[in-house]
Design a protein around this motif. Structure first.
Motif, PDB file in Angstrom:
ATOM      1  N   ASP A   6       0.775  -1.236   0.080  1.00 30.99           N
ATOM      2  CA  ASP A   6      -0.099  -0.072  -0.094  1.00 30.99           C
ATOM      3  C   ASP A   6       0.921   1.319  -0.022  1.00 30.99           C
ATOM      4  O   ASP A   6       0.466   2.175  -0.408  1.00 30.99           O
ATOM      5  CB  ASP A   6      -1.129  -0.024   1.171  1.00 30.99           C
ATOM      6  CG  ASP A   6      -2.039   0.977   1.123  1.00 30.99           C
ATOM      7  OD1 ASP A   6      -2.647   1.419  -0.046  1.00 30.99           O
ATOM      8  OD2 ASP A   6      -2.306   1.688   2.324  1.00 30.99           O
ATOM      9  N   ASN A  10       0.821   4.616  -2.381  1.00 35.28           N
ATOM     10  CA  ASN A  10       0.653   5.825  -2.140  1.00 35.28           C
ATOM     11  C   ASN A  10       1.806   6.690  -2.508  1.00 35.28           C
ATOM     12  O   ASN A  10       1.978   7.749  -2.925  1.00 35.28           O
ATOM     13  CB  ASN A  10       0.481   5.995  -0.631  1.00 35.28           C
ATOM     14  CG  ASN A  10      -1.005   5.571  -0.164  1.00 35.28           C
ATOM     15  OD1 ASN A  10      -1.802   6.242  -0.509  1.00 35.28           O
ATOM     16  ND2 ASN A  10      -0.766   4.641   0.758  1.00 35.28           N
ATOM     17  N   ASN A  13       1.392   7.186  -6.401  1.00 33.97           N
ATOM     18  CA  ASN A  13       0.740   8.285  -6.660  1.00 33.97           C
ATOM     19  C   ASN A  13       1.247   9.772  -6.213  1.00 33.97           C
ATOM     20  O   ASN A  13       0.812  10.677  -7.292  1.00 33.97           O
ATOM     21  CB  ASN A  13      -0.726   8.032  -5.616  1.00 33.97           C
ATOM     22  CG  ASN A  13      -1.519   7.126  -6.302  1.00 33.97           C
ATOM     23  OD1 ASN A  13      -1.571   6.730  -7.411  1.00 33.97           O
ATOM     24  ND2 ASN A  13      -2.392   6.358  -5.398  1.00 33.97           N
TER      25      ASN A  13
END
Length: 85
Positions: A6, A10, A13
């Motif tokens: 995850d 992140n 992004n």
């Protein structure tokens, strides 16, 4: 490991879609330590997916040889992903 994956999402992004700091308005960069973290996660996933199954298969074969030498049956589980011959 799911938290680490995850984190990859992140940080990716942030890198792919420039995000501004709400306080300063500056674009938030991906820091050097974060980039290293991504590489470490990718290396861990590669190891888990490709290296560890091969190591486990080799050890299982070694144990099967030893079991055979002492007159015991081989391990019952034969559904391993890779053939290490």
């Amino acid at each position: 490991m799911t938290d680490a994956v995850d984190a990859v999402r992140n940080i990716g992004n942030i890198a792919a879609h420039p995000t501004k700091n709400k306080n300063t308005g500056e674009i938030v960069p991906v820091e050097h330590g974060e980039a290293e973290w991504l590489i470490e996660v990718i290396e861990a996933l590669f190891d888990f997916t490709f290296i560890q199954p091969i190591k486990l298969e080799r050890r299982r074969k070694e144990l099967d040889i030893k079991l055979k030498e002492v007159g015991k049956p081989e391990m019952k589980t034969k559904k391993w992903r890779y053939d290490c011959s």
